[in-house]
Design a protein around this motif. Structure first.
Motif, PDB file in Angstrom:
ATOM      1  N   ALA A   1      -3.476 -13.210   4.398  1.00 37.59           N
ATOM      2  CA  ALA A   1      -3.245 -14.652   4.505  1.00 37.59           C
ATOM      3  C   ALA A   1      -2.483 -15.184   3.291  1.00 37.59           C
ATOM      4  O   ALA A   1      -1.674 -16.107   3.414  1.00 37.59           O
ATOM      5  CB  ALA A   1      -4.570 -15.394   4.668  1.00 37.59           C
ATOM      6  N   ILE A   2      -2.725 -14.576   2.133  1.00 42.93           N
ATOM      7  CA  ILE A   2      -1.968 -14.971   0.932  1.00 42.93           C
ATOM      8  C   ILE A   2      -0.504 -14.601   1.120  1.00 42.93           C
ATOM      9  O   ILE A   2       0.384 -15.351   0.743  1.00 42.93           O
ATOM     10  CB  ILE A   2      -2.560 -14.311  -0.328  1.00 42.93           C
ATOM     11  N   GLY A   3      -0.266 -13.443   1.725  1.00 39.89           N
ATOM     12  CA  GLY A   3       1.106 -13.019   1.984  1.00 39.89           C
ATOM     13  C   GLY A   3       1.225 -11.509   2.001  1.00 39.89           C
ATOM     14  O   GLY A   3       0.315 -10.798   1.548  1.00 39.89           O
ATOM     15  N   PRO A   4       2.323 -10.997   2.521  1.00 41.78           N
ATOM     16  CA  PRO A   4       2.493  -9.545   2.623  1.00 41.78           C
ATOM     17  C   PRO A   4       2.460  -8.834   1.269  1.00 41.78           C
ATOM     18  O   PRO A   4       1.962  -7.717   1.167  1.00 41.78           O
ATOM     19  CB  PRO A   4       3.833  -9.360   3.328  1.00 41.78           C
ATOM     20  N   GLU A   5       2.964  -9.503   0.221  1.00 40.35           N
ATOM     21  CA  GLU A   5       2.914  -8.876  -1.103  1.00 40.35           C
ATOM     22  C   GLU A   5       1.472  -8.734  -1.574  1.00 40.35           C
ATOM     23  O   GLU A   5       1.111  -7.729  -2.196  1.00 40.35           O
ATOM     24  CB  GLU A   5       3.722  -9.680  -2.125  1.00 40.35           C
ATOM     25  N   ALA A   6       0.631  -9.707  -1.281  1.00 36.28           N
ATOM     26  CA  ALA A   6      -0.784  -9.623  -1.660  1.00 36.28           C
ATOM     27  C   ALA A   6      -1.486  -8.522  -0.867  1.00 36.28           C
ATOM     28  O   ALA A   6      -2.356  -7.827  -1.400  1.00 36.28           O
ATOM     29  CB  ALA A   6      -1.482 -10.965  -1.452  1.00 36.28           C
ATOM     30  N   ALA A   7      -1.113  -8.362   0.400  1.00 36.81           N
ATOM     31  CA  ALA A   7      -1.684  -7.265   1.195  1.00 36.81           C
ATOM     32  C   ALA A   7      -1.307  -5.926   0.565  1.00 36.81           C
ATOM     33  O   ALA A   7      -2.140  -5.017   0.451  1.00 36.81           O
ATOM     34  CB  ALA A   7      -1.195  -7.340   2.642  1.00 36.81           C
ATOM     35  N   MET A   8      -0.065  -5.801   0.124  1.00 38.01           N
ATOM     36  CA  MET A   8       0.374  -4.564  -0.535  1.00 38.01           C
ATOM     37  C   MET A   8      -0.295  -4.410  -1.904  1.00 38.01           C
ATOM     38  O   MET A   8      -0.631  -3.296  -2.315  1.00 38.01           O
ATOM     39  CB  MET A   8       1.897  -4.542  -0.681  1.00 38.01           C
ATOM     40  N   ALA A   9      -0.526  -5.517  -2.604  1.00 31.73           N
ATOM     41  CA  ALA A   9      -1.225  -5.466  -3.892  1.00 31.73           C
ATOM     42  C   ALA A   9      -2.640  -4.943  -3.703  1.00 31.73           C
ATOM     43  O   ALA A   9      -3.141  -4.163  -4.521  1.00 31.73           O
ATOM     44  CB  ALA A   9      -1.250  -6.845  -4.549  1.00 31.73           C
ATOM     45  N   CYS A  10      -3.278  -5.347  -2.620  1.00 33.91           N
ATOM     46  CA  CYS A  10      -4.619  -4.858  -2.301  1.00 33.91           C
ATOM     47  C   CYS A  10      -4.594  -3.346  -2.124  1.00 33.91           C
ATOM     48  O   CYS A  10      -5.413  -2.628  -2.706  1.00 33.91           O
ATOM     49  CB  CYS A  10      -5.121  -5.557  -1.034  1.00 33.91           C
ATOM     50  N   THR A  11      -3.657  -2.855  -1.353  1.00 35.36           N
ATOM     51  CA  THR A  11      -3.540  -1.412  -1.134  1.00 35.36           C
ATOM     52  C   THR A  11      -3.261  -0.683  -2.447  1.00 35.36           C
ATOM     53  O   THR A  11      -3.906   0.323  -2.753  1.00 35.36           O
ATOM     54  CB  THR A  11      -2.432  -1.109  -0.108  1.00 35.36           C
ATOM     55  N   ALA A  12      -2.325  -1.197  -3.228  1.00 38.98           N
ATOM     56  CA  ALA A  12      -1.987  -0.531  -4.500  1.00 38.98           C
ATOM     57  C   ALA A  12      -3.197  -0.466  -5.423  1.00 38.98           C
ATOM     58  O   ALA A  12      -3.455   0.571  -6.046  1.00 38.98           O
ATOM     59  CB  ALA A  12      -0.830  -1.266  -5.184  1.00 38.98           C
ATOM     60  N   ALA A  13      -3.955  -1.553  -5.506  1.00 39.40           N
ATOM     61  CA  ALA A  13      -5.126  -1.586  -6.391  1.00 39.40           C
ATOM     62  C   ALA A  13      -6.195  -0.609  -5.926  1.00 39.40           C
ATOM     63  O   ALA A  13      -6.732   0.173  -6.727  1.00 39.40           O
ATOM     64  CB  ALA A  13      -5.688  -3.004  -6.445  1.00 39.40           C
ATOM     65  N   ILE A  14      -6.507  -0.644  -4.656  1.00 35.16           N
ATOM     66  CA  ILE A  14      -7.556   0.233  -4.142  1.00 35.16           C
ATOM     67  C   ILE A  14      -7.152   1.695  -4.267  1.00 35.16           C
ATOM     68  O   ILE A  14      -7.941   2.533  -4.721  1.00 35.16           O
ATOM     69  CB  ILE A  14      -7.911  -0.133  -2.690  1.00 35.16           C
ATOM     70  N   GLU A  15      -5.937   2.014  -3.896  1.00 34.62           N
ATOM     71  CA  GLU A  15      -5.512   3.408  -3.933  1.00 34.62           C
ATOM     72  C   GLU A  15      -5.392   3.935  -5.365  1.00 34.62           C
ATOM     73  O   GLU A  15      -5.586   5.130  -5.600  1.00 34.62           O
ATOM     74  CB  GLU A  15      -4.207   3.605  -3.171  1.00 34.62           C
ATOM     75  N   THR A  16      -5.126   3.064  -6.319  1.00 31.93           N
ATOM     76  CA  THR A  16      -5.142   3.478  -7.723  1.00 31.93           C
ATOM     77  C   THR A  16      -6.545   3.940  -8.106  1.00 31.93           C
ATOM     78  O   THR A  16      -6.720   4.990  -8.742  1.00 31.93           O
ATOM     79  CB  THR A  16      -4.681   2.318  -8.634  1.00 31.93           C
ATOM     80  N   GLU A  17      -7.553   3.180  -7.702  1.00 32.05           N
ATOM     81  CA  GLU A  17      -8.942   3.551  -7.997  1.00 32.05           C
ATOM     82  C   GLU A  17      -9.370   4.797  -7.232  1.00 32.05           C
ATOM     83  O   GLU A  17     -10.078   5.646  -7.766  1.00 32.05           O
ATOM     84  CB  GLU A  17      -9.897   2.399  -7.691  1.00 32.05           C
TER      85      GLU A  17
END
Length: 181
Positions: free
Chosen positions: A96-112
């Motif tokens: 809902a924030i935007g496609p970049e935020a959706a990708m930021a979520c993926t990048a953060a989780i996959e980093t962990e």
């Protein structure tokens, strides 16, 4: 980073049941995050096909851990209903924030998850080749997801450092809780 004292001593068998429990919970949570993102973005958004592809891989990971847990008599985390709702909500909110935020979520989780899987492989050594090989295969795909997210605008998300930091912290907490409960 896991301290050296956390690694098993020679002759100590790693807690593979706990590893599978947390890994299955994480893969389940990932499928819920992507479901939330796709529900908000719909199937017509340019990022939807990319997200759906990553979601399919996460579903395969979850099914693999489900099978391994059944074969080995490992119980799932009792937090699964919470991860169902929390994962979906995180996916929906970031989309809902935007496609970049959706990708930021993926990048953060996959980093962990990359860090988490590397620690597990170190702990396992050669004590459980099937689990170690499974984790190695899935870790490679998680790194691909992170790199894909970064290549598709994750770092352009509003307040990326804060968003990624909060998500990574939540991911670390989920790992600790699911391993024990």
């Amino acid at each position: 980073m896991t301290a050296l004292r956390d690694y098993p001593k020679p002759g100590h068998k790693p807690d593979t049941a706990s590893m599978m429990r947390v890994d299955q919970a994480g893969e389940y949570g990932a499928t819920r995050i992507y479901a939330g993102q796709l529900a908000v973005m719909g199937d017509r958004h340019p990022m939807s096909r990319l997200i759906a592809g990553m979601a399919a891989q996460e579903e395969h990971h979850r099914r693999t851990f489900d099978r391994m847990m059944i074969e080995r008599g490992v119980r799932p985390t009792i937090l699964q209903p919470f991860w169902n709702v929390a994962g979906y909500a995180l996916g929906a909110v970031t989309a809902a924030i935007g496609p970049e935020a959706a990708m930021a979520c993926t990048a953060a989780i996959e980093t962990e998850i990359d860090r988490h899987y590397a620690e597990q492989r170190e702990q396992l050594g050669d004590a459980d080749p099937e689990l170690s090989d499974t984790i190695a295969d899935f870790q490679a795909e998680e790194v691909e997801h992170r790199d894909t997210a970064l290549a598709n605008g994750a770092e352009k998300a509003m307040a990326y450092p804060l968003l990624a930091g909060v998500i990574r912290l939540g991911c670390r907490a989920a790992i600790k809780l699911s391993a024990r409960i």
